[in-house]
Design a protein around this motif. Sequence first.
Motif, mmCIF file in Angstrom:
data_model
loop_
_atom_site.group_PDB
_atom_site.id
_atom_site.type_symbol
_atom_site.label_atom_id
_atom_site.label_comp_id
_atom_site.label_asym_id
_atom_site.label_seq_id
_atom_site.Cartn_x
_atom_site.Cartn_y
_atom_site.Cartn_z
ATOM 1 N N ALA A 12 -4.176 -22.039 -20.968
ATOM 2 C CA ALA A 12 -4.507 -23.628 -20.813
ATOM 3 C C ALA A 12 -6.006 -23.812 -21.406
ATOM 4 N N ALA A 13 -6.919 -22.760 -21.545
ATOM 5 C CA ALA A 13 -8.117 -22.846 -22.077
ATOM 6 C C ALA A 13 -7.910 -23.328 -23.656
ATOM 7 N N ARG A 14 -6.972 -22.397 -24.360
ATOM 8 C CA ARG A 14 -6.385 -22.463 -25.511
ATOM 9 C C ARG A 14 -6.016 -24.059 -25.866
ATOM 10 N N VAL A 15 -5.166 -24.585 -25.024
ATOM 11 C CA VAL A 15 -4.719 -25.935 -25.248
ATOM 12 C C VAL A 15 -5.767 -26.783 -25.254
ATOM 13 N N ILE A 16 -6.639 -26.623 -24.318
ATOM 14 C CA ILE A 16 -7.926 -27.571 -24.203
ATOM 15 C C ILE A 16 -8.514 -27.580 -25.207
#
Length: 97
Positions: A12-16
């Motif tokens: 999720a952090a990577r997507v953000i």
Amino acid sequence: MSPTRNSHGSTAARVIVVVADVMAAILGLWILMYLLDANRANDLVQFIHDAARWLAGWSHDLFTFDEDWARVVAGYGLAAVVYLFIGHALAGRLRRY
């Protein structure tokens, strides 16, 4: 902390981060196109301008410099910096938990 939970937070952090970076890149690209006086009749230039205008709707014409280029750099640049800051801060927070 289970490894599964950590990997989901990391994903999720990577997507953000990617979304924030793409938003900032669009804004930066429009600033560059404006400064280089890109042909506004071109479809790509028009698409980038429309996307940047939508992304920076809250900061567009926020500043009242006399020079148009200064207003574009400050308004769109502020939006890019805010998106980068918030996106990376949120991603860092997700990675910790």
